[in-house]
Design a protein around this motif. Structure first.
Motif, PDB file in Angstrom:
ATOM      1  N   ILE A 154       0.852  -1.197   0.000  1.00 36.95           N
ATOM      2  CA  ILE A 154       0.000   0.000   0.000  1.00 36.95           C
ATOM      3  C   ILE A 154       0.885   1.243   0.000  1.00 36.95           C
ATOM      4  CG2 ILE A 154      -1.776   1.275   1.257  1.00 36.95           C
ATOM      5  CD1 ILE A 154      -2.768  -1.388   0.106  1.00 36.95           C
ATOM      6  N   ALA A 155       0.641   2.135  -0.964  1.00 37.86           N
ATOM      7  CA  ALA A 155       1.403   3.387  -1.020  1.00 37.86           C
ATOM      8  C   ALA A 155       0.913   4.360   0.042  1.00 37.86           C
ATOM      9  CB  ALA A 155       1.285   4.014  -2.404  1.00 37.86           C
ATOM     10  N   ALA A 156      -0.407   4.403   0.247  1.00 35.00           N
ATOM     11  CA  ALA A 156      -1.000   5.316   1.233  1.00 35.00           C
ATOM     12  C   ALA A 156      -2.443   4.899   1.459  1.00 35.00           C
ATOM     13  CB  ALA A 156      -0.929   6.761   0.750  1.00 35.00           C
ATOM     14  N   ALA A 157      -3.018   5.388   2.566  1.00 33.72           N
ATOM     15  CA  ALA A 157      -4.402   5.034   2.902  1.00 33.72           C
ATOM     16  C   ALA A 157      -5.167   6.268   3.357  1.00 33.72           C
ATOM     17  CB  ALA A 157      -4.426   3.974   4.002  1.00 33.72           C
ATOM     18  N   ILE A 158      -6.460   6.245   3.064  1.00 30.40           N
ATOM     19  CA  ILE A 158      -7.399   7.188   3.671  1.00 30.40           C
ATOM     20  C   ILE A 158      -8.220   6.386   4.665  1.00 30.40           C
ATOM     21  CG2 ILE A 158      -9.352   8.738   3.321  1.00 30.40           C
ATOM     22  CD1 ILE A 158      -8.367   9.123   0.426  1.00 30.40           C
ATOM     23  N   HIS A 288       3.118  15.085   1.923  1.00 30.72           N
ATOM     24  CA  HIS A 288       2.642  13.871   1.252  1.00 30.72           C
ATOM     25  C   HIS A 288       1.564  14.249   0.232  1.00 30.72           C
ATOM     26  CE1 HIS A 288       0.588  10.010   0.649  1.00 30.72           C
ATOM     27  NE2 HIS A 288       1.715   9.442   1.065  1.00 30.72           N
ATOM     28  N   PRO A 289       1.480  13.535  -0.894  1.00 33.10           N
ATOM     29  CA  PRO A 289       0.484  13.876  -1.923  1.00 33.10           C
ATOM     30  C   PRO A 289      -0.952  13.945  -1.403  1.00 33.10           C
ATOM     31  CG  PRO A 289       2.075  12.337  -2.824  1.00 33.10           C
ATOM     32  CD  PRO A 289       2.417  12.489  -1.372  1.00 33.10           C
ATOM     33  N   GLY A 294      -5.401  17.554  -0.160  1.00 31.08           N
ATOM     34  CA  GLY A 294      -6.412  18.073   0.749  1.00 31.08           C
ATOM     35  C   GLY A 294      -6.267  19.561   0.990  1.00 31.08           C
ATOM     36  N   SER A 295      -5.036  20.026   1.140  1.00 26.80           N
ATOM     37  CA  SER A 295      -4.790  21.457   1.343  1.00 26.80           C
ATOM     38  C   SER A 295      -5.254  22.257   0.128  1.00 26.80           C
ATOM     39  CB  SER A 295      -3.304  21.701   1.606  1.00 26.80           C
ATOM     40  OG  SER A 295      -2.896  21.074   2.810  1.00 26.80           O
ATOM     41  N   LYS A 296      -5.016  21.706  -1.053  1.00 27.18           N
ATOM     42  CA  LYS A 296      -5.440  22.377  -2.285  1.00 27.18           C
ATOM     43  C   LYS A 296      -6.963  22.514  -2.341  1.00 27.18           C
ATOM     44  CE  LYS A 296      -4.622  22.217  -7.283  1.00 27.18           C
ATOM     45  NZ  LYS A 296      -3.974  21.469  -8.395  1.00 27.18           N
ATOM     46  N   LEU A 297      -7.654  21.573  -1.682  1.00 25.54           N
ATOM     47  CA  LEU A 297      -9.120  21.606  -1.655  1.00 25.54           C
ATOM     48  C   LEU A 297      -9.663  22.371  -0.453  1.00 25.54           C
ATOM     49  CD1 LEU A 297      -9.759  17.889  -2.695  1.00 25.54           C
ATOM     50  CD2 LEU A 297     -10.121  19.931  -4.109  1.00 25.54           C
ATOM     51  N   GLN A 349     -12.939  14.205  -5.200  1.00 25.37           N
ATOM     52  CA  GLN A 349     -12.038  15.286  -5.586  1.00 25.37           C
ATOM     53  C   GLN A 349     -10.622  15.041  -5.063  1.00 25.37           C
ATOM     54  OE1 GLN A 349     -14.824  18.518  -4.022  1.00 25.37           O
ATOM     55  NE2 GLN A 349     -13.842  19.590  -5.710  1.00 25.37           N
ATOM     56  N   LEU A 350     -10.526  14.597  -3.817  1.00 28.37           N
ATOM     57  CA  LEU A 350      -9.224  14.337  -3.203  1.00 28.37           C
ATOM     58  C   LEU A 350      -8.461  13.259  -3.973  1.00 28.37           C
ATOM     59  CD1 LEU A 350      -7.418  14.879  -0.598  1.00 28.37           C
ATOM     60  CD2 LEU A 350      -8.495  12.827   0.339  1.00 28.37           C
ATOM     61  N   ILE A 351      -9.144  12.162  -4.274  1.00 31.20           N
ATOM     62  CA  ILE A 351      -8.482  11.055  -4.985  1.00 31.20           C
ATOM     63  C   ILE A 351      -8.112  11.487  -6.401  1.00 31.20           C
ATOM     64  CG2 ILE A 351      -8.780   8.691  -5.830  1.00 31.20           C
ATOM     65  CD1 ILE A 351     -10.694   8.302  -3.350  1.00 31.20           C
ATOM     66  N   ASN A 352      -8.984  12.245  -7.036  1.00 32.30           N
ATOM     67  CA  ASN A 352      -8.648  12.762  -8.371  1.00 32.30           C
ATOM     68  C   ASN A 352      -7.402  13.635  -8.340  1.00 32.30           C
ATOM     69  OD1 ASN A 352     -10.325  11.749 -10.426  1.00 32.30           O
ATOM     70  ND2 ASN A 352     -12.041  13.045  -9.773  1.00 32.30           N
ATOM     71  N   GLU A 353      -7.289  14.472  -7.295  1.00 31.82           N
ATOM     72  CA  GLU A 353      -6.113  15.328  -7.169  1.00 31.82           C
ATOM     73  C   GLU A 353      -4.850  14.496  -7.052  1.00 31.82           C
ATOM     74  OE1 GLU A 353      -5.295  18.527  -7.197  1.00 31.82           O
ATOM     75  OE2 GLU A 353      -7.311  19.250  -7.630  1.00 31.82           O
ATOM     76  N   VAL A 354      -4.919  13.411  -6.255  1.00 35.09           N
ATOM     77  CA  VAL A 354      -3.762  12.533  -6.091  1.00 35.09           C
ATOM     78  C   VAL A 354      -3.459  11.805  -7.406  1.00 35.09           C
ATOM     79  CG1 VAL A 354      -2.872  10.497  -4.882  1.00 35.09           C
ATOM     80  CG2 VAL A 354      -4.123  12.242  -3.623  1.00 35.09           C
TER      81      VAL A 354
END
Length: 357
Positions: A154-158, A288-289, A294-297, A349-354
């Motif tokens: 796993i690269a990362a998790a929400i 982290h991406p 999230g900050s961008k949103l 939106q968050l996943i799309n940004e990543v």
């Protein structure tokens, strides 16, 4: 996307109503696991079931790509005795969906499930896996810990927990410590023996007043609270030879559990026995991406005082979800339907940004 989003939002709320109506106390989640399994198989999505954990992968899963894990839990605590409503009745009133587990963490769970459906057929740079896990409320070994080795790297998790869709980038670790003070039994009338309770009080005073030096910018200071005390004898006229007490220790990312235990043992006379050192403090880098997306949103970040399955993940994870932590485990628990709808849109939106970053 708007029509698809509306369909996903409707499906998520309907699923949450089913989950609320189905008791799923920790270690008793088999019926909600079946509901979740059916939710995906009914959409022709293959399901992997491990215990009461339900795992699904995107249609075009590619082991050569990094993988993003979407995770939340479907177990609940027992109903608060102050409930005035049926905890298993998923009623909607004035935009609030009531019911046990609606806020913690049903709203997060169904929002992440719907977000997974949105990305199921996408061929982006990341794989997306959704895992609905068990036993989170008791930090049990039959939940996320059970399936870690069955997941791909796993690269990362929400991690879906109620954070009002803000970003919990760090969590306190939790270490429960059993302390035992030893004395010598004697007759209270003759003032005999060595009172283990009095010896324990000296150590308890140290736990009450000690302040850790290293203070976290995100989590503040580490803290210790004595929460239980007992002696083995029940007779009023016997000086206790043994006194046991429990310390709830919440540790920031500036200390390891081993350092904290070393400090405690250097200052108290009681035996110090940690029940577990599994639930360690965690943090994800602010560059982290996931955090940058999230900050961008417009999401803010903070350190969370509570623990979650994030503590058991050996990879970067961001805790974030619809609902409010202050409602968790309260009587007449609820989540706003709009929180779920907005949560799904924001997760996408968050996943799309990543994916596009």
């Amino acid at each position: 996307m708007n029509d698809q989003l509306t369909i996903l939002q409707t499906a998520a709320v309907a699923l949450l109503k089913q989950l609320i109506a189905t008791p799923s106390f920790s270690k008793e989640e088999d019926k909600t696991a079946l509901l979740l399994e059916t939710f995906f198989t009914g959409r022709q999505i293959p399901v992997q079931r491990i215990g009461n954990n339900v795992i699904v992968r995107n249609k075009h899963y590619d082991p050569g790509k990094p993988t993003l894990l979407l995770n939340s839990h479907h177990d609940t605590v027992k109903p608060n005795p102050q409930y005035t409503r049926d905890p298993f009745a998923p009623d909607v009133e004035e935009g609030k969906l009531f019911g046990l587990g609606s806020n913690d963490a049903g709203g997060c769970l169904v929002s992440l499930a719907a977000s997974f459906l949105y990305f199921y057929e996408h061929k982006g740079p990341y794989n997306v896996i959704f895992a609905a896990t068990a036993e989170e409320e008791i930090s049990g070994t039959g939940g996320i810990e059970l399936i870690i080795n069955d997941l791909p790297p796993i690269a990362a998790a929400i991690v879906g927990e109620p954070t009002q869709m803000q970003m919990a980038v760090a969590e306190r670790g939790l270490m429960v410590i059993d302390c035992v003070s030893h004395g010598k039994a004697g007759h209270a009338a003759r003032n005999e023996g060595e009172n283990a309770l009095y010896k324990a009080l000296k150590d308890i005073e140290w736990f009450r007043s000690y302040q850790f030096d290293r203070v976290s910018d995100l989590l503040g200071p580490s803290r210790m609270n004595v929460t239980v005390i007992e002696t083995e004898n029940k007779a009023h006229n016997v000086v206790p030879a043994v006194c046991k007490f429990v310390v709830d220790t919440r540790i920031n990312e500036c200390y390891t559990f081993e350092e904290v235990l070393e400090i405690i043992r250097a200052h108290v006379d009681s035996e110090v026995l940690p029940r577990s050192t599994r639930l360690r403090s965690t943090s994800i880098a602010l560059d982290h991406p996931l955090v940058k997306a999230g900050s961008k949103l417009g999401r803010t970040y903070y350190g969370s005082p509570t623990t979650s399955d994030k503590a058991l993940m050996p990879f970067p994870s961001l805790k974030m979800g619809p609902g409010d932590s202050a409602r968790s485990h309260t009587a007449d628990e609820y989540i706003y339907v709009k929180e779920i709808e907005d949560g799904i849109a924001l997760y996408i939106q968050l996943i799309n940004e990543v994916q596009n970053g």
